[in-house]
Design a protein around this motif. Structure first.
Motif, short mmCIF file in Angstrom:
data_model
loop_
_atom_site.label_atom_id
_atom_site.label_comp_id
_atom_site.label_asym_id
_atom_site.label_seq_id
_atom_site.Cartn_x
_atom_site.Cartn_y
_atom_site.Cartn_z
N GLU A 1 1.12 -0.66 -0.25
CA GLU A 1 -0.06 0.26 0.01
C GLU A 1 1.06 1.45 -0.05
OE1 GLU A 1 -3.01 -0.02 2.91
OE2 GLU A 1 -2.96 -2.28 3.02
N ASN A 2 0.49 1.99 -1.19
CA ASN A 2 1.71 3.32 -1.29
C ASN A 2 1.18 4.25 -0.45
OD1 ASN A 2 3.93 1.79 -2.24
ND2 ASN A 2 3.88 1.94 -4.31
N GLN A 3 1.30 4.79 0.77
CA GLN A 3 0.92 5.86 1.11
C GLN A 3 1.46 7.00 1.17
OE1 GLN A 3 -0.96 4.47 5.60
NE2 GLN A 3 -2.78 3.71 4.46
N PRO A 4 0.74 8.06 1.22
CA PRO A 4 2.34 9.21 1.37
C PRO A 4 2.49 9.34 2.66
CG PRO A 4 -0.06 10.31 0.47
CD PRO A 4 -0.11 8.62 0.70
N TRP A 5 3.91 9.46 3.33
CA TRP A 5 4.31 9.66 4.59
C TRP A 5 3.41 10.40 5.50
CZ3 TRP A 5 5.88 13.59 7.49
CH2 TRP A 5 6.11 15.23 6.15
N TYR A 6 2.90 10.98 5.29
CA TYR A 6 2.50 12.31 6.41
C TYR A 6 1.04 11.31 7.13
CZ TYR A 6 -0.24 14.10 1.97
OH TYR A 6 -0.64 13.28 1.12
N LYS A 7 0.88 10.53 5.95
CA LYS A 7 -0.59 9.40 6.73
C LYS A 7 -0.29 8.23 7.46
CE LYS A 7 -3.63 10.60 3.25
NZ LYS A 7 -5.00 9.78 2.39
N GLU A 8 1.15 8.12 7.65
CA GLU A 8 1.84 7.44 8.28
C GLU A 8 2.00 7.38 9.42
OE1 GLU A 8 2.50 3.89 7.72
OE2 GLU A 8 2.21 4.12 5.41
N ARG A 9 2.34 6.67 11.33
CA ARG A 9 1.66 7.36 12.05
C ARG A 9 3.31 7.31 12.48
NH1 ARG A 9 0.05 2.59 15.97
NH2 ARG A 9 -0.50 1.61 13.91
N TRP A 10 4.05 6.41 12.71
CA TRP A 10 5.60 6.85 12.55
C TRP A 10 6.52 7.70 12.48
CZ3 TRP A 10 6.72 4.47 16.76
CH2 TRP A 10 5.96 2.25 16.99
N PRO A 11 6.80 8.84 11.51
CA PRO A 11 7.00 9.44 11.34
C PRO A 11 6.79 10.72 11.85
CG PRO A 11 6.47 9.39 8.79
CD PRO A 11 6.15 7.99 10.33
N TRP A 12 5.59 11.32 12.38
CA TRP A 12 4.67 11.50 13.46
C TRP A 12 5.32 11.93 15.13
CZ3 TRP A 12 3.27 16.42 11.20
CH2 TRP A 12 2.63 16.40 10.13
N PHE A 13 5.44 9.93 15.33
CA PHE A 13 5.80 10.00 16.58
C PHE A 13 7.40 10.91 16.53
CE2 PHE A 13 8.20 6.55 19.29
CZ PHE A 13 7.12 7.27 20.75
N LEU A 14 8.30 10.34 15.42
CA LEU A 14 9.68 10.40 16.10
C LEU A 14 10.31 12.13 15.65
CD1 LEU A 14 11.04 7.79 13.33
CD2 LEU A 14 11.28 7.82 15.75
N MET A 15 8.49 13.18 15.12
CA MET A 15 9.02 13.72 14.90
C MET A 15 8.49 14.90 16.22
SD MET A 15 7.67 15.47 11.05
CE MET A 15 7.03 14.39 10.91
N ALA A 16 7.68 14.30 16.83
CA ALA A 16 6.68 14.89 17.69
C ALA A 16 8.13 15.68 19.28
CB ALA A 16 6.17 13.88 18.64
N GLY A 17 9.21 14.54 20.11
CA GLY A 17 10.16 14.78 20.51
C GLY A 17 10.64 16.37 20.41
N PRO A 18 11.19 16.22 19.42
CA PRO A 18 12.20 17.74 19.41
C PRO A 18 11.48 18.85 18.84
CG PRO A 18 13.09 15.76 16.43
CD PRO A 18 11.52 15.50 18.03
N ALA A 19 10.20 19.01 18.18
CA ALA A 19 8.99 20.38 18.42
C ALA A 19 8.92 20.67 20.16
CB ALA A 19 7.44 19.35 17.62
N ILE A 20 8.63 19.34 20.81
CA ILE A 20 8.18 19.54 22.06
C ILE A 20 9.38 20.18 22.38
CG2 ILE A 20 8.27 18.62 24.14
CD1 ILE A 20 6.41 16.04 23.04
N VAL A 21 10.92 19.93 21.69
CA VAL A 21 12.10 21.03 22.68
C VAL A 21 11.95 21.86 22.60
CG1 VAL A 21 14.66 20.52 22.91
CG2 VAL A 21 13.01 18.23 23.18
N ILE A 22 11.67 22.42 20.93
CA ILE A 22 11.27 23.32 20.11
C ILE A 22 10.37 24.47 20.50
CG2 ILE A 22 11.23 25.64 18.53
CD1 ILE A 22 12.40 22.71 16.47
N VAL A 23 9.20 24.23 21.18
CA VAL A 23 8.39 24.70 22.25
C VAL A 23 9.13 25.16 23.34
CG1 VAL A 23 6.26 24.45 23.07
CG2 VAL A 23 7.15 24.35 20.46
N ALA A 24 9.11 23.85 24.44
CA ALA A 24 10.14 24.18 25.54
C ALA A 24 11.07 25.41 25.64
CB ALA A 24 10.07 23.07 26.68
N GLY A 25 11.83 25.22 24.70
CA GLY A 25 13.32 26.22 24.58
C GLY A 25 12.32 27.87 24.41
N PHE A 26 11.78 28.31 23.39
CA PHE A 26 10.84 29.79 23.25
C PHE A 26 10.28 30.01 25.35
CE2 PHE A 26 10.57 28.62 17.95
CZ PHE A 26 11.22 30.01 18.28
N ILE A 27 9.16 28.81 25.18
CA ILE A 27 9.15 29.33 26.39
C ILE A 27 9.69 29.84 27.30
CG2 ILE A 27 8.12 28.79 28.65
CD1 ILE A 27 6.20 26.74 26.78
#
Length: 173
Positions: free
Chosen positions: A10-36
């Protein structure tokens, strides 16, 4: 019938998969905490930092002289508080004259924006009263001085306590 497996892809686009979002959540949280953290650092008051530290260092001997002067006069005081009203009972071992007014300085150990200076006026020999500009609670550094700056009494006060603060001259600090 042949027993062959067929691989279905099944060729789905990457943004429809859960693992890329899971892997990007950590760095995104760190960036938000840095701005705070950056916002807190810019907006908060550094109450422990002083601009004139050199002048304060030079004034140490003068402050020690004022403590010695209070000790030589044998000054003792009891400071009490009821809501915003403060009362002081000041006594001296010698027959020295007590002033008509006294300055009470309350300094918070970490938040200089809450510091107060209260003018206390004599109600009788050795009795003074004044009014706080804002309610206080917790630990405070207390200093009582004569208006001319000749002597002072110091102490640490737990403002929530019902016991009065007993002040006496401390020499050698």
């Amino acid at each position: 019938m042949s027993n062959t497996m067929t691989l279905r892809s099944e060729n789905q686009p990457w943004y429809k998969e859960r693992w890329p979002w899971f892997l990007m959540a950590g760095p995104a949280i760190v960036i938000v905490a840095g701005f705070i953290t950056l916002w807190l650092a810019v907006e908060s008051n550094d109450g422990l930092v002083t601009d004139d530290y050199y002048k304060q260092g030079l004034a140490v001997n003068q402050r020690m002289h004022r403590d010695q002067q209070a000790a030589s006069l044998g000054l003792h005081g009891d400071l009490m508080r009821a809501d915003l009203n403060v009362r002081l009972m000041l006594s001296a071992d010698s027959a020295s004259k007590v002033p008509e007014a006294i300055v009470l300085k309350l300094a918070h150990p970490t938040r200089s924006g809450q510091d107060q200076a209260v003018q206390m006026h004599a109600e009788g020999p050795g009795f003074y009263s004044g009014k706080l500009s804002a309610d206080i609670s917790g630990r405070w550094l207390v200093s009582i001085e004569d208006p001319e700056g000749q002597w002072r009494l110091q102490g640490e006060w737990q403002a929530d306590s019902v016991e009065p603060l007993r002040l006496s001259a401390k020499v050698g600090k």
